[in-house]
Design a protein around this motif. Sequence first.
Motif, mmCIF file in Angstrom:
data_model
loop_
_atom_site.group_PDB
_atom_site.id
_atom_site.type_symbol
_atom_site.label_atom_id
_atom_site.label_comp_id
_atom_site.label_asym_id
_atom_site.label_seq_id
_atom_site.Cartn_x
_atom_site.Cartn_y
_atom_site.Cartn_z
ATOM 1 N N GLY A 97 -3.530 -8.922 -10.554
ATOM 2 C CA GLY A 97 -4.465 -8.592 -11.634
ATOM 3 C C GLY A 97 -4.103 -9.216 -12.966
ATOM 4 N N LEU A 126 -7.843 -4.369 -0.871
ATOM 5 C CA LEU A 126 -6.611 -3.770 -0.359
ATOM 6 C C LEU A 126 -7.000 -2.425 0.234
ATOM 7 N N ARG A 153 -10.539 -1.494 -0.478
ATOM 8 C CA ARG A 153 -11.006 -1.290 -1.850
ATOM 9 C C ARG A 153 -10.923 -2.584 -2.644
ATOM 10 N N ASP A 154 -12.017 -2.901 -3.344
ATOM 11 C CA ASP A 154 -12.060 -4.114 -4.168
ATOM 12 C C ASP A 154 -11.122 -3.935 -5.371
ATOM 13 N N LEU A 155 -10.138 -4.813 -5.469
ATOM 14 C CA LEU A 155 -9.120 -4.631 -6.517
ATOM 15 C C LEU A 155 -9.636 -4.933 -7.916
ATOM 16 N N SER A 156 -10.799 -5.608 -8.006
ATOM 17 C CA SER A 156 -11.296 -5.933 -9.348
ATOM 18 C C SER A 156 -11.611 -4.647 -10.128
ATOM 19 N N LEU A 214 -9.597 -2.259 -10.395
ATOM 20 C CA LEU A 214 -8.346 -1.634 -10.838
ATOM 21 C C LEU A 214 -7.561 -2.525 -11.794
ATOM 22 N N PRO A 274 -4.006 -3.979 -13.487
ATOM 23 C CA PRO A 274 -2.775 -4.346 -12.788
ATOM 24 C C PRO A 274 -1.878 -3.152 -12.466
ATOM 25 N N LYS A 313 -2.488 -0.201 -11.746
ATOM 26 C CA LYS A 313 -2.980 0.758 -10.744
ATOM 27 C C LYS A 313 -3.087 0.123 -9.348
ATOM 28 N N ARG A 314 -2.731 -1.167 -9.239
ATOM 29 C CA ARG A 314 -2.971 -1.851 -7.961
ATOM 30 C C ARG A 314 -1.875 -1.599 -6.936
ATOM 31 N N VAL A 333 0.910 -3.347 -6.733
ATOM 32 C CA VAL A 333 1.443 -4.645 -6.301
ATOM 33 C C VAL A 333 2.768 -4.893 -7.032
ATOM 34 N N THR A 351 2.700 3.351 -9.797
ATOM 35 C CA THR A 351 1.942 3.903 -8.673
ATOM 36 C C THR A 351 1.976 5.435 -8.697
#
Length: 369
Positions: free
Chosen positions: A50, A61, A64-67, A69, A71, A73-74, A76, A104
Amino acid sequence: MYLSFEQLTKRYGEVTALQDVTFGVERSEFVSLLGPSGCGKTTTLLLLAGFEQPTSGRILLEGRDLSELPPEKRGVGMVFQHYALFPHMTVAENIAFGLVHGVTKRFSRSEAMSRVDRLLDMIDLAPLRKRKPAELSAGQQQRVAIARSLAPEPRVLCLDEPLSALDALLRERLRLEIRRLQRELGLTVLYVTHDQEEALAISDRVVVMNQGKILQIGTPWEVYDRPATRFVAGFIGKGSLLDGEVVATGGQIVFKVTSGAKMAVPADCWCGASPPRAGHRLGVLLRSERVRVTLSNDEDGRSDSSRLGLSGRLEEVEFLGAQCRLQISGPAGNLVATAPAAEIGAWQARLGSKVTVFGRVDDVRLVPW
Ligand code: ATP
């Protein structure tokens, strides 16, 4: 699929860093992005984390579309080549950082400390927990960086050339450690490297990229043994990659190389997607460990139905330990062969000699040009 990249394109002004990149990663899978500098590996990770936005396409992921979220909240985790440990904090405090200031989830202080203890044990650095980064070796610092990124239990761990600043022996040891951690914790890992040997050694699957595009996705053995394009054949592994032409097709493929040597091979020696046609150019790949070399006086160098014989001049003998690698130049192109040092080490005294390289029918691979 746990993680999916769908038709991802990223442009920076005139530069297309990624074009239509589509692939998936299973949960607990170790996937490497492999390719030369500038091919778009880091951009793929930045989009996933992100830190950059795609021009088009999307990343899912667990569906769920990561757009949607930001960075943080992802879930990663990222480890870069130049680890940015906090210099004023101890090893344990560095690892705990992501837990206490968690992204997270938030951990209580006691939960955080027991997780830190477990990670310190896993990376074998428990006795050094009170040291500051400046008091650690480069390899130890990188292990702390990895532990720190693992602490908050990322849903995907991204490693961007994490070992390239380290010396060769340490790289090999740490890559084994990374693989062990990944297996023990069931981590889903995206690993970026331009080192083909590292990618083959460590991955469940390899995504080979060049100029913003995916050229092939497969297990290490698949990309090594059945490269889908000439670029992949040349980029991965060692071998002779000769310029050839299709003479005829049918049950078998008949091809010739520029020296005139001709051969018929089974249709499954062809590694491309659509079948080749007569008159098309192709790459003829002979892996260096699957050819046999003789001094030409020993044997007649002509091809027959079971083997392709290519003549040449012995240019160099490289001593690699158990094996030697021979560099040979000939009318078909540059040839490479490896053989046990005990058999051919003495050939260093034969530089300039005529030799013949033989490839067996089943060992020839034909790749699209
Ligand atoms: P390396 O192995 O050298 O890190 P890479 O495969 O990770 O390379 P990327 O960093 O993803 O490659 O870059 C892909 C392409 O996009 C390159 O041509 C690069 O110059 C370009 N690029 C990357 N970031 C930017 C940016 N912020 N602005 C303009 N061009 C960029």
